[in-house]
Design a protein around this motif. Structure first.
Motif, PDB file in Angstrom:
ATOM      1  N   ASP A  91     104.213  22.395  25.606  1.00 51.38           N
ATOM      2  CA  ASP A  91     102.737  22.153  25.829  1.00 51.38           C
ATOM      3  C   ASP A  91     101.552  22.079  25.563  1.00 51.38           C
ATOM      4  O   ASP A  91     100.511  21.503  25.482  1.00 51.38           O
ATOM      5  CB  ASP A  91     103.148  21.712  26.927  1.00 51.38           C
ATOM      6  N   VAL A  92     100.876  23.428  25.424  1.00 51.73           N
ATOM      7  CA  VAL A  92      99.694  23.882  25.722  1.00 51.73           C
ATOM      8  C   VAL A  92      98.614  23.304  24.458  1.00 51.73           C
ATOM      9  O   VAL A  92      97.508  24.072  23.922  1.00 51.73           O
ATOM     10  CB  VAL A  92      99.259  25.357  26.425  1.00 51.73           C
ATOM     11  N   MET A  93      99.530  23.099  23.800  1.00 52.18           N
ATOM     12  CA  MET A  93      99.847  23.200  22.365  1.00 52.18           C
ATOM     13  C   MET A  93      98.916  21.753  21.528  1.00 52.18           C
ATOM     14  O   MET A  93      98.648  21.530  20.881  1.00 52.18           O
ATOM     15  CB  MET A  93     100.417  23.562  21.205  1.00 52.18           C
ATOM     16  N   LEU A  94      99.804  20.405  22.130  1.00 54.09           N
ATOM     17  CA  LEU A  94      99.737  19.470  21.727  1.00 54.09           C
ATOM     18  C   LEU A  94      98.495  18.900  22.694  1.00 54.09           C
ATOM     19  O   LEU A  94      98.756  18.347  23.896  1.00 54.09           O
ATOM     20  CB  LEU A  94     100.803  18.949  21.697  1.00 54.09           C
ATOM     21  N   PHE A 139     102.980  13.861  24.136  1.00 53.54           N
ATOM     22  CA  PHE A 139     104.285  14.283  25.591  1.00 53.54           C
ATOM     23  C   PHE A 139     105.073  14.196  25.583  1.00 53.54           C
ATOM     24  O   PHE A 139     106.063  13.511  26.007  1.00 53.54           O
ATOM     25  CB  PHE A 139     102.928  14.039  26.518  1.00 53.54           C
TER      26      PHE A 139
ATOM     27  N   ASP B 131      95.800  29.401  28.921  1.00 54.07           N
ATOM     28  CA  ASP B 131      97.192  29.704  28.170  1.00 54.07           C
ATOM     29  C   ASP B 131      96.733  28.176  27.083  1.00 54.07           C
ATOM     30  O   ASP B 131      96.928  28.424  25.997  1.00 54.07           O
ATOM     31  CB  ASP B 131      98.679  29.559  28.358  1.00 54.07           C
ATOM     32  N   LEU B 132      96.732  26.911  27.978  1.00 58.07           N
ATOM     33  CA  LEU B 132      95.825  26.127  27.325  1.00 58.07           C
ATOM     34  C   LEU B 132      94.478  26.133  26.692  1.00 58.07           C
ATOM     35  O   LEU B 132      94.791  25.607  25.594  1.00 58.07           O
ATOM     36  CB  LEU B 132      95.659  24.891  28.614  1.00 58.07           C
ATOM     37  N   ALA B 135      95.645  28.594  23.394  1.00 59.12           N
ATOM     38  CA  ALA B 135      95.955  27.152  22.138  1.00 59.12           C
ATOM     39  C   ALA B 135      95.273  26.967  21.910  1.00 59.12           C
ATOM     40  O   ALA B 135      95.178  26.544  20.822  1.00 59.12           O
ATOM     41  CB  ALA B 135      97.161  26.322  22.470  1.00 59.12           C
ATOM     42  N   ARG B 139      93.853  27.048  17.769  1.00 65.94           N
ATOM     43  CA  ARG B 139      93.581  25.660  16.839  1.00 65.94           C
ATOM     44  C   ARG B 139      92.131  24.672  16.057  1.00 65.94           C
ATOM     45  O   ARG B 139      92.627  24.248  15.268  1.00 65.94           O
ATOM     46  CB  ARG B 139      94.737  24.723  17.750  1.00 65.94           C
ATOM     47  N   ARG B 154      92.456  17.208  28.271  1.00 66.44           N
ATOM     48  CA  ARG B 154      94.104  17.823  28.036  1.00 66.44           C
ATOM     49  C   ARG B 154      94.095  18.174  29.087  1.00 66.44           C
ATOM     50  O   ARG B 154      94.672  18.597  29.604  1.00 66.44           O
ATOM     51  CB  ARG B 154      93.591  18.709  26.133  1.00 66.44           C
ATOM     52  N   LEU B 158      97.255  17.017  31.463  1.00 65.65           N
ATOM     53  CA  LEU B 158      98.184  18.353  31.701  1.00 65.65           C
ATOM     54  C   LEU B 158      98.671  18.105  32.974  1.00 65.65           C
ATOM     55  O   LEU B 158      99.977  18.371  34.080  1.00 65.65           O
ATOM     56  CB  LEU B 158      97.824  19.305  30.914  1.00 65.65           C
TER      57      LEU B 158
END
Ligand SMILES: Nc1ncnc2c1ncn2[C@@H]1O[C@H](COP(=O)(O)OP(=O)(O)O)[C@@H](O)[C@H]1O
Ligand SMILES: [Mg+2]
Lengths: 256, 182
Positions: A91-94, A139, B131-132, B135, B139, B154, B158
């Motif tokens: 989830d945290v990567m997208l 998502f 973490d977000l 990540a 990237r 995001r 989230l």
């Protein structure tokens, strides 16, 4: 390719990695094994240059990777296009609007031309069975599909070192098999973490075992580890429980 | 028992702080607190300052907004409420670090359960947030201005979906343990 020397790390004064020493050569397939909380994710984040050692060093291709290293944009470009990581929770990567954009994200930053990007994205979507979601927002996918999408997205830029944090955890058995085959065919260096002993032999030939006290307990061939019951008990990877065979009640250690 | 007395003391102090309007009283209390555990306040200085500023901005701004259409802005009053907020913030941090909260709340099953729940929820959010960020950093190959925007969107997205999902899950879990059925 990777060298870690006397590395220690902690969160809020609590030790998470204790005096870690290891070397990984090109094209090695390493499994990072240990129970929950032993520091696997933390070690992978260090190898991905996201957090930095409190003491000790991490070298990638002979270069010392620390916060100063990333101050230079050219260094960042070179490291980030070469070392990628799949997070434990996909989830945290997208963060792109569509599945297509998610896979194209890295290549666009590298200024590849759109035709080449399109070919590579289509190829990966096809490999991971995600073609039908091309225009969907990430998502909306299921947990396993997100996992595969995140994997496709990091592989798209053809990295040299791939760090995968419990990549099998969200997948159903069929997808697990597919991903294992796919990783096997990739001829690159991988470090894959897992807490699942029975999964370890599928993910690589060399195993690094972390203990609950955050030290390396074992580093070597997976097969000799599997036969070393004493070590496995020490790492808490096997456990005793009772069960019955017909009328006979007995207990023994289990590798699951 | 000791933990419960601390809780009682804390609650009465907060109550006093909200009914007594005196700078001297606030300052005195603040001083006593800080002297009683100097090293704690030295360590927590940043955290206290941060939450103080957050509350402060919200409170002062809403007060200013409220009195904007009237011409009688009372700077003394703004000072007073700020001092009060600072004292309460210090008191709360002090209390939280010197008390075993689940134990203090153990007189009520519901309270201690709610406390544990919200505490783990907060930890969960903090972890997800870091973490977000990581990540995202992982990237980004070439830094561009738009990337920050992507990250902020995001985070909001989230947390919004995660909160909704968590709230649903939590209430289901509580129901399953016989909590919400009354
Ligand atoms: N961002 C963080 N802040 C504070 N503690 C953390 C953070 N991330 C992990 N930890 C703690 O570090 C320890 C090791 O975590 P982790 O590396 O995720 O272990 P593993 O991946 O092997 O389960 C755990 O006790 C965890 O609670
Ligand atoms: Mg982990």
């Amino acid at each position: 390719m990777v060298e870690i020397k006397n590395l220690s790390f902690g969160y809020n004064g609590k030790t998470i990695l204790r005096n870690i020493n290891l070397k990984i050569s090109e094209r090695e397939r390493v499994v990072l094994l240990g129970v929950n909380g032993c520091g696997k994710s933390t070690l992978l984040k260090i190898m991905n240059g996201l957090i930095f050692a409190e003491s000790g060093e991490f070298f990638f291709r002979g270069l010392l990777i620390n916060s100063d290293y990333f101050k230079n944009p050219e260094n960042r470009r070179s490291f980030r296009s070469s070392v990628v990581m799949l997070f434990q929770s996909p989830d945290v990567m997208l963060f792109n609007p569509t599945v297509y954009d998610e896979v194209a994200f890295g290549m666009r930053q590298m200024k590849k031309d759109e035709k080449e990007i399109k070919e590579r994205v289509e190829e990966l979507l096809n490999t991971f069975g995600l073609t039908k979601y091309r225009e969907s927002p990430p998502f909306e996918l299921s947990g396993g599909e997100k996992q595969k999408l995140a994997l496709a997205a990091i592989l798209a830029i053809r990295p040299n070192l791939v760090l995968l944090d419990e990549p099998m955890a969200n997948l159903d058995p069929k997808s697990q098999g597919e991903v294992i085959d796919l990783l096997y065919e990739l001829d690159i260096t991988t470090v894959i973490s897992t807490h699942n002993l029975s999964m370890a032999p599928e993910l690589g030939e060399r195993t690094i075992l972390l203990s609950e006290s955050h030290e390396i307990l074992y580093d070597g061939e997976i097969n000799s580890l599997l036969n070393n019951e004493e070590l496995l008990i020490k790492a808490n990877l096997v456990h005793r429980h009772r069960h019955r065979h017909k009328e006979i009640d007995h207990t023994h250690y289990h590798k699951h | 028992m000791k933990e419960r007395i601390k809780l009682l003391l804390y609650l009465s102090a907060v109550l006093l702080l909200t009914i007594i309007h005196s700078e001297i009283f606030y300052l005195a209390l603040l001083l006593i607190l800080i002297i009683s555990d100097l090293s704690f306040f030295r360590r927590s200085f940043k955290r206290i300052l941060f939450s103080f500023i957050v509350f402060n901005v919200v409170i002062s701004l809403s007060y200013l907004l409220f009195t904007f259409f009237r011409s009688d802005i009372d700077t003394g009053y703004i000072l007073l409420i700020n001092l009060r907020v600072l004292t309460i913030t210090c008191l709360t941090f002090f209390f939280a670090s010197h008390t075993n909260l689940p134990l203090a709340l153990s007189f009520s099953e519901t309270f201690s359960y709610l406390f544990t729940l919200s505490y783990s929820q907060i930890q969960n959010y903090i972890r997800t947030y870091s973490d977000l960020k990581e990540a995202h950093a992982s990237r980004i190959i070439v830094r561009e201005k738009t990337h920050i925007k992507i990250l902020i969107e995001r985070v909001i997205n989230l947390f919004f979906t995660k909160s909704l999902y968590n709230a649903k899950e939590t209430s289901l879990a509580m129901r399953s343990r016989g909590f919400l059925d009354g």
